[in-house]
Motif scaffolding. Structure first.
Motif, PDB file in Angstrom:
ATOM      1  N   SER A 164       0.813  -1.212   0.000  1.00  0.00           N
ATOM      2  CA  SER A 164       0.000   0.000   0.000  1.00  0.00           C
ATOM      3  C   SER A 164       0.845   1.260   0.000  1.00  0.00           C
ATOM      4  CB  SER A 164      -0.925   0.008   1.221  1.00  0.00           C
ATOM      5  OG  SER A 164      -1.854  -1.036   1.187  1.00  0.00           O
ATOM      6  N   GLY A 165       1.790   1.337   0.919  1.00  0.00           N
ATOM      7  CA  GLY A 165       2.609   2.533   1.027  1.00  0.00           C
ATOM      8  C   GLY A 165       3.463   2.766  -0.199  1.00  0.00           C
ATOM      9  N   LEU A 166       4.068   1.701  -0.708  1.00  0.00           N
ATOM     10  CA  LEU A 166       4.876   1.822  -1.914  1.00  0.00           C
ATOM     11  C   LEU A 166       4.014   2.226  -3.092  1.00  0.00           C
ATOM     12  CD1 LEU A 166       7.456   1.496  -3.590  1.00  0.00           C
ATOM     13  CD2 LEU A 166       6.982  -0.975  -3.693  1.00  0.00           C
ATOM     14  N   GLY A 167       2.853   1.594  -3.235  1.00  0.00           N
ATOM     15  CA  GLY A 167       1.954   1.932  -4.323  1.00  0.00           C
ATOM     16  C   GLY A 167       1.515   3.389  -4.263  1.00  0.00           C
ATOM     17  N   ALA A 168       1.215   3.881  -3.057  1.00  0.00           N
ATOM     18  CA  ALA A 168       0.823   5.278  -2.892  1.00  0.00           C
ATOM     19  C   ALA A 168       1.943   6.209  -3.340  1.00  0.00           C
ATOM     20  CB  ALA A 168       0.447   5.556  -1.438  1.00  0.00           C
ATOM     21  N   ALA A 169       3.172   5.893  -2.934  1.00  0.00           N
ATOM     22  CA  ALA A 169       4.310   6.728  -3.302  1.00  0.00           C
ATOM     23  C   ALA A 169       4.512   6.775  -4.817  1.00  0.00           C
ATOM     24  CB  ALA A 169       5.566   6.196  -2.618  1.00  0.00           C
ATOM     25  N   ILE A 170       4.391   5.639  -5.456  1.00  0.00           N
ATOM     26  CA  ILE A 170       4.586   5.586  -6.913  1.00  0.00           C
ATOM     27  C   ILE A 170       3.508   6.377  -7.633  1.00  0.00           C
ATOM     28  CG2 ILE A 170       4.570   4.060  -8.923  1.00  0.00           C
ATOM     29  CD1 ILE A 170       5.828   1.900  -7.115  1.00  0.00           C
ATOM     30  N   LYS A 171       2.255   6.170  -7.267  1.00  0.00           N
ATOM     31  CA  LYS A 171       1.158   6.836  -7.954  1.00  0.00           C
ATOM     32  C   LYS A 171       1.171   8.349  -7.702  1.00  0.00           C
ATOM     33  CE  LYS A 171      -0.720   3.746 -10.410  1.00  0.00           C
ATOM     34  NZ  LYS A 171      -0.691   3.916 -11.878  1.00  0.00           N
ATOM     35  N   LEU A 172       1.545   8.763  -6.495  1.00  0.00           N
ATOM     36  CA  LEU A 172       1.662  10.191  -6.227  1.00  0.00           C
ATOM     37  C   LEU A 172       2.769  10.802  -7.078  1.00  0.00           C
ATOM     38  CD1 LEU A 172       1.215  10.159  -2.344  1.00  0.00           C
ATOM     39  CD2 LEU A 172      -0.362  11.181  -4.001  1.00  0.00           C
TER      40      LEU A 172
ATOM     41  N   PHE B 211       0.588  -1.996 -12.988  1.00  0.00           N
ATOM     42  CA  PHE B 211       1.519  -1.133 -13.705  1.00  0.00           C
ATOM     43  C   PHE B 211       2.968  -1.617 -13.594  1.00  0.00           C
ATOM     44  CE2 PHE B 211       0.701   0.621  -9.479  1.00  0.00           C
ATOM     45  CZ  PHE B 211       1.980   0.703  -8.940  1.00  0.00           C
ATOM     46  N   ALA B 212       3.182  -2.693 -12.874  1.00  0.00           N
ATOM     47  CA  ALA B 212       4.535  -3.244 -12.736  1.00  0.00           C
ATOM     48  C   ALA B 212       4.433  -4.762 -12.609  1.00  0.00           C
ATOM     49  CB  ALA B 212       5.247  -2.652 -11.517  1.00  0.00           C
ATOM     50  N   GLN B 213       3.843  -5.387 -13.621  1.00  0.00           N
ATOM     51  CA  GLN B 213       3.680  -6.832 -13.581  1.00  0.00           C
ATOM     52  C   GLN B 213       5.035  -7.529 -13.667  1.00  0.00           C
ATOM     53  OE1 GLN B 213       0.342  -8.624 -15.742  1.00  0.00           O
ATOM     54  NE2 GLN B 213      -0.382  -6.557 -16.231  1.00  0.00           N
ATOM     55  N   ASN B 214       5.058  -8.741 -13.178  1.00  0.00           N
ATOM     56  CA  ASN B 214       6.315  -9.490 -13.100  1.00  0.00           C
ATOM     57  C   ASN B 214       6.259 -10.701 -14.025  1.00  0.00           C
ATOM     58  OD1 ASN B 214       8.714 -10.646 -12.368  1.00  0.00           O
ATOM     59  ND2 ASN B 214       8.002 -11.387 -10.372  1.00  0.00           N
ATOM     60  N   PRO B 215       6.925 -10.639 -15.173  1.00  0.00           N
ATOM     61  CA  PRO B 215       6.923 -11.791 -16.080  1.00  0.00           C
ATOM     62  C   PRO B 215       7.808 -12.931 -15.595  1.00  0.00           C
ATOM     63  CG  PRO B 215       8.355 -10.081 -16.932  1.00  0.00           C
ATOM     64  CD  PRO B 215       7.692  -9.503 -15.724  1.00  0.00           C
ATOM     65  N   SER B 216       8.554 -12.682 -14.510  1.00  0.00           N
ATOM     66  CA  SER B 216       9.579 -13.642 -14.067  1.00  0.00           C
ATOM     67  C   SER B 216       9.175 -14.476 -12.866  1.00  0.00           C
ATOM     68  CB  SER B 216      10.881 -12.877 -13.746  1.00  0.00           C
ATOM     69  OG  SER B 216      11.322 -12.150 -14.864  1.00  0.00           O
TER      70      SER B 216
ATOM     71  N   ALA C 169      10.357  -0.855  -6.017  1.00  0.00           N
ATOM     72  CA  ALA C 169      10.774   0.365  -5.318  1.00  0.00           C
ATOM     73  C   ALA C 169      12.040   0.946  -5.934  1.00  0.00           C
ATOM     74  CB  ALA C 169      10.989   0.066  -3.840  1.00  0.00           C
ATOM     75  N   ASP C 170      12.981   0.082  -6.294  1.00  0.00           N
ATOM     76  CA  ASP C 170      14.215   0.546  -6.942  1.00  0.00           C
ATOM     77  C   ASP C 170      13.923   1.163  -8.304  1.00  0.00           C
ATOM     78  OD1 ASP C 170      15.691  -0.307  -4.787  1.00  0.00           O
ATOM     79  OD2 ASP C 170      16.330  -2.190  -5.720  1.00  0.00           O
ATOM     80  N   ARG C 171      13.022   0.538  -9.046  1.00  0.00           N
ATOM     81  CA  ARG C 171      12.699   1.019 -10.393  1.00  0.00           C
ATOM     82  C   ARG C 171      12.153   2.442 -10.351  1.00  0.00           C
ATOM     83  NH1 ARG C 171       8.273  -2.421 -13.457  1.00  0.00           N
ATOM     84  NH2 ARG C 171       9.562  -4.041 -12.443  1.00  0.00           N
ATOM     85  N   TYR C 172      11.378   2.750  -9.311  1.00  0.00           N
ATOM     86  CA  TYR C 172      10.773   4.076  -9.215  1.00  0.00           C
ATOM     87  C   TYR C 172      11.512   4.989  -8.227  1.00  0.00           C
ATOM     88  CZ  TYR C 172       6.827   2.258 -11.896  1.00  0.00           C
ATOM     89  OH  TYR C 172       6.035   1.712 -12.882  1.00  0.00           O
TER      90      TYR C 172
END
Length: 512
Positions: free
Chosen positions: A16-24, A66-71, A90-93
């Motif tokens: 939740s927190g990570l998702g909020a940070a990315i979307k903001l 928005f960040a699906q994992n094919p692996s 988190a690293d990607r964003y």
């Protein structure tokens, strides 16, 4: 005391927190900070490291859209892989740059005079404050371990460990171990412990319904297709979502439709356990779905092992040498593993959030029940949005879908506040009451109300306050836009007063 000002404070660095940070960030809001008591991202997937820890939601659904994992390596992912995925996102964003680790929020208090939240934090013994215009509570419901109220815990001479605070340095090989609980964590850790311990006692209060876990490794061809074939990953995600969503009909509207699931569960028991006595012990007396339906292929074989005893006599107390059951027998053990879940409806976090009248969130919910508006806003707590709040939990599919729905609501809320220069936003009590009345009405025919069990899904007032009734796409629909008509707001007026001092405002009650 050092004080820092930000526009948005986010408590928690899980999904939740990570998702909020990315979307903001993606929407142009970068004046925020994440506060977390851990050392990296992951929340419950960082903290729960017990042997066998895994997700019971299919891997295809257990990622951000928005960040699906094919692996993903398997159809159901295990804790280390989920933890790596979250930190990779988190690293990607570059969200780590906005995060303060090892930071405990000891209190969050609303200041009516400044229309801000003041957060007291502690890190390495140093106390600081954070003032924020908006507060996002993203601590999640699975963060505070629950210890059962059993007399004598402090007298036990051996080792006591909660499944959510596992000590991986302890070696249980050849020891006598007791596991208290038969829920989601227990059915994963027990089969692993049973392989190495000398003897294992499993204490069961209520038997769960368990379906087979259709887990397998993805083939190389599947991984290639997920990564290289346009649309394949989205298509498979959609198929898995649809199959899981079908269960919601039976859970909420027609419990009799879950009869095939019960037959699958009974078949799982019959295939795995020969003893008629043990079969009776592990067969629930309530309707399937009333409590969380679990997934496992190795739970029943594990408790059928010669070195494992399933004990259904109630626990009377803990002694210095073991566990005393109601029949007066002391079962001596070296280690007690507590797998009794979390404080979900009574989290200690709720005591730390103080609203407009000086009452804590825990105090308010103790009086009226655990309720909010769209699982996000609570009357009496302006400018605060909870992630995975009341009536957002699920019994059939991925919470990540619900989290992303709330993220839509969060982003549109902040956009609205910026566009209309809102300084104070509080959901109206009548809107909150009407919303929760609708939730309970929707629950009236559900298995959680009529299934014959008692669970943590309900609060002390008898209302089902943790679960969303029906289909998740309906929740997505009602959280797509921020509906300001349900809120009382204060809007900043034109003024030459500097922003650092109190400003003139007008109260605006917006109606549809």
């Amino acid at each position: 005391m050092t004080t820092n000002d930000v526009q948005i404070a986010i408590i928690g660095a899980g999904f939740s927190g990570l998702g909020a940070a990315i979307k903001l960030t993606q929407n142009g809001f970068d004046d925020f900070v994440i506060l977390d008591r851990g050392t990296d991202f992951g929340g419950t997937w960082r903290d729960n490291t017990y042997p066998g820890a895994a997700c019971d939601v299919p891997s295809r659904l257990y990622s951000y859209s928005f960040a699906q994992n094919p692996s993903w390596s398997r159809t159901y992912s295990h804790q280390p892989e989920i933890h790596r995925y979250i930190n990779g996102v988190a690293d990607r964003y570059a969200i780590g740059e906005k995060t303060r680790w090892r930071t405990e929020v000891t209190q969050a208090r609303w200041d009516e005079a400044t229309r801000q939240w003041t957060l007291d934090t502690e890190r390495d013994g140093v106390t600081t404050q954070v003032r924020a215009r908006f507060l996002v509570g993203a601590v999640g419901p699975l963060c505070e371990p629950n210890l059962p109220d059993i007399e004598g815990f402090d007298t036990f001479g051996g080792t006591i460990v909660h499944s959510a605070r596992w000590d991986n340095d302890n070696d249980y090989t050849g020891k006598r171990v007791a596991v208290i609980g038969t829920g989601a964590s227990a059915i994963q850790v027990v089969p692993e412990l049973a392989k190495t311990v000398a003897h294992l006692d499993v204490y069961q209060r209520t038997a769960p319904w368990i379906v087979p876990r259709t887990e397998r490794a993805y083939s190389g061809a599947e991984k290639w297709a997920f990564a290289k074939v346009p649309g394949f990953q989205n298509a498979m995600r959609g198929v898995v979502y649809g199959l899981n969503e079908a269960t919601a009909f039976g859970l909420t509207y027609s419990p009799s439709a879950l009869k095939p699931v019960e037959l699958i569960c009974r078949g799982n028991i019959a295939r795995s356990i020969r003893s008629a006595e043990l079969r009776t012990k592990v067969t629930p007396s309530f309707q399937v779905g009333c409590k969380r339906i679990l997934r496992s292929n190795d739970w029943y074989p594990a408790i059928a092992r010669r070195n494992v005893d399933l004990i259904t006599d109630p626990i009377a107390s803990i002694s210095p040498t073991g566990i005393v059951t109601s029949d007066g027998v002391t079962h001596d053990v070296d280690v007690i593993v507590v797998a009794t879940g979390f404080h979900v409806t009574d989290s200690p976090v709720f005591d730390k959030i103080i609203g407009v009248d000086g009452r804590s969130l825990a105090g308010v919910w103790d009086e009226i029940g655990m309720q909010g508006y769209k699982g996000s806003f609570i009357n009496g707590f302006p400018n605060m949005m909870l992630m995975v709040g009341p009536s957002t939990g699920l019994g059939h599919t991925s919470m990540v879908y619900m989290i992303e729905s709330q993220l839509n609501y969060l982003v549109d809320f902040v956009k609205t506040a910026r566009a209309q220069d809102l300084t104070r936003v509080e959901v109206r009590l009548d809107a909150q009451r009407a919303y929760n009345a609708d939730i309970q009405h929707e629950m009236r025919n559900s298995v959680w109300v009529n299934g014959g069990c008692a669970s943590w899904y309900a609060d002390k007032h008898g209302n089902i306050t943790t679960l969303w009734p029906g289909f998740t796409f309906n929740f997505r629909k009602i959280t797509r836009r921020f509906d300001i008509a349900a809120y009382d707001v204060l809007r900043r007026t034109t003024s030459s007063t500097p922003a650092t001092t109190a400003q003139a405002t007008e109260t605006v009650s917006v109606t549809a």
